[in-house]
Design a protein around this motif. Sequence first.
Motif, short mmCIF file in Angstrom:
data_model
loop_
_atom_site.label_atom_id
_atom_site.label_comp_id
_atom_site.label_asym_id
_atom_site.label_seq_id
_atom_site.Cartn_x
_atom_site.Cartn_y
_atom_site.Cartn_z
N SER A 66 0.83 -1.21 0.00
CA SER A 66 0.00 0.00 0.00
C SER A 66 0.86 1.25 0.00
O SER A 66 0.60 2.20 -0.75
N ILE A 67 1.90 1.25 0.83
CA ILE A 67 2.80 2.41 0.89
C ILE A 67 3.54 2.56 -0.43
O ILE A 67 3.71 3.67 -0.95
N GLY A 68 3.98 1.43 -1.00
CA GLY A 68 4.67 1.48 -2.28
C GLY A 68 3.80 2.06 -3.38
O GLY A 68 4.25 2.90 -4.18
N SER A 69 2.55 1.64 -3.43
CA SER A 69 1.63 2.14 -4.45
C SER A 69 1.34 3.63 -4.25
O SER A 69 1.21 4.39 -5.21
N TRP A 70 1.24 4.04 -2.98
CA TRP A 70 1.01 5.46 -2.67
C TRP A 70 2.16 6.31 -3.18
O TRP A 70 1.95 7.35 -3.83
N ILE A 71 3.39 5.87 -2.94
CA ILE A 71 4.56 6.62 -3.39
C ILE A 71 4.61 6.66 -4.92
O ILE A 71 4.82 7.71 -5.53
N GLY A 72 4.40 5.50 -5.54
CA GLY A 72 4.41 5.45 -7.00
C GLY A 72 3.35 6.33 -7.61
O GLY A 72 3.55 6.94 -8.67
N GLY A 73 2.20 6.42 -6.94
CA GLY A 73 1.13 7.30 -7.42
C GLY A 73 1.56 8.75 -7.42
O GLY A 73 1.21 9.52 -8.33
N MET A 74 2.31 9.16 -6.40
CA MET A 74 2.81 10.54 -6.36
C MET A 74 3.80 10.81 -7.48
O MET A 74 4.02 11.96 -7.86
N MET A 75 4.39 9.75 -8.02
CA MET A 75 5.35 9.90 -9.11
C MET A 75 4.66 9.85 -10.47
O MET A 75 5.32 9.85 -11.50
N GLY A 76 3.33 9.77 -10.46
CA GLY A 76 2.58 9.77 -11.71
C GLY A 76 2.42 8.40 -12.32
O GLY A 76 2.05 8.27 -13.48
N LEU A 77 2.70 7.34 -11.54
CA LEU A 77 2.61 5.98 -12.04
C LEU A 77 1.35 5.30 -11.50
O LEU A 77 0.70 5.80 -10.58
N SER A 78 1.04 4.14 -12.03
CA SER A 78 -0.12 3.39 -11.56
C SER A 78 0.17 1.90 -11.68
O SER A 78 1.11 1.48 -12.36
N GLY A 79 -0.65 1.10 -10.99
CA GLY A 79 -0.53 -0.35 -11.08
C GLY A 79 0.78 -0.87 -10.53
O GLY A 79 1.36 -0.32 -9.59
N ILE A 80 1.28 -1.95 -11.15
CA ILE A 80 2.50 -2.59 -10.68
C ILE A 80 3.71 -1.68 -10.82
O ILE A 80 4.65 -1.75 -10.02
N ALA A 81 3.70 -0.80 -11.84
CA ALA A 81 4.81 0.13 -12.02
C ALA A 81 4.90 1.08 -10.83
O ALA A 81 5.99 1.39 -10.34
N ALA A 82 3.74 1.53 -10.33
CA ALA A 82 3.71 2.42 -9.17
C ALA A 82 4.24 1.70 -7.94
O ALA A 82 5.03 2.24 -7.16
N THR A 83 3.80 0.46 -7.75
CA THR A 83 4.22 -0.31 -6.57
C THR A 83 5.72 -0.58 -6.61
O THR A 83 6.42 -0.42 -5.61
N ASN A 84 6.22 -1.00 -7.77
CA ASN A 84 7.66 -1.25 -7.91
C ASN A 84 8.48 0.00 -7.62
O ASN A 84 9.48 -0.04 -6.90
#
Length: 440
Positions: A66-84
């Motif tokens: 959840s934290i990984g996806s939240w950070i990735g979302g702030m970077m403009g990413l979504s899905g598995i790319a956001a989590t990674n």
Amino acid sequence: MRSSIFLVILIYALPDIASAATEYATFGAFYKESSAIGWVLAAVVALFIGAIIFFTGGTASPIVLSIGSWIGGMMGLSGIAATNAGLALLGGGSIASGGFGIIGGTALLTAALSFGTDVVIDYTIGKAVSEYKYSNLVENSKNMPTLPLPMNDSGPKAYKNAIKILDKSNEESPIFSSENQDLIKKSIAMLEESARDSPDTDDLSKNLSLLSLLYFVSNDYIEAKKYSNLAIDSARKSNIRRTLPAFVYATSTLYENEFDFSATTNNYFRYSVLAEPDNPLVPLLFSIYLDRLLLRFNDGYLDEKSLNEIFEIMKSPALEDVRVLNYTALISRYFIRLKLEQQKITSLASTANETIKNNPKTLAVVIDSLNRYTILAQDSSSIMSHFLALDLGEEDRLKASEFHNLIVNYIQDKERLASLVDNLKNHQENLLKNKHWWSR
């Protein structure tokens, strides 16, 4: 800062290459595609191809994902790319832990971000402090996030030829895969030959900067530092910014046996992020630097004070728009170090192994570890107060509150850890008294 705002930064932050023709040694000169606007987003994704994030085997808990996806979302990413991307920014590529070699980053993050007191890392079967060895540092870095290959093909002839070679790289494979490394070596060989014959200072700056970058992603930090130093000198002569080689120089220095951390960080790393503050890769540069910095905790060369110096740079007004990302990257490293010190104290002080339990060196190690734990807890609490003082959105404040509660748990656990250390101290003192009694 909300994800929509950060995405705007991703798209528009760095100047167009055409309007910055003299910029040959900046991140913008290497990572903006010659004919595209959304280049940075591609660079962000490419950055994490070099990091192996394991999701199998239940190693990453829902809270970590959840934290990984939240950070990735702030970077403009979504899905598995956001989590990674988020996990890598948190320190979830791969983390070397003392004498245990490589521990899966998500496994350690799960332990660090999901508070508990059970022993999950047994220091009785490994070394509490590892000896410095360059080859070990290099090996431990191979799975960590690194800089992506360049995306801009504008430059001198040798640079363009090198990019043509690199364009053949397999984007589905890690940057350290044998096929990609072979292409990088070919580019290096061609560039080294042309660099000796380049009369143009600006061309030389870009070629040398690329050489430093390619050696860096090849995990050859000796050559990376050599060429980054040459690139910096060349860029200075042209009076142009040199942010990329400055970053490579600073990070490569962390692999040396001895160095001045404060001078390196404040003269080179600080420059690499503050001289190009609109570079959307800045949070990732902090993450890469922090990962390598933590490696030197393992041999005892660096300690908690080094994290404070990074925080001072993060507080710069020029980086205000990415403070949430930067602070999150830093606070996660505090959690990792708190967890490792907690595990060291718990496993060593409560061991059933009489040889380890009776050894005075064990007591010295856990006392030192408790002191480190205390400093880490205090400093992380101070950083968290800065974090909570930011103008946060609803989701950001919720995550920040979760971090704050986690810090409180670690602070409260100090009493238990101190008790374990006291018990070990009393045990060894009683052994010594009994030894003296029997020797009379």
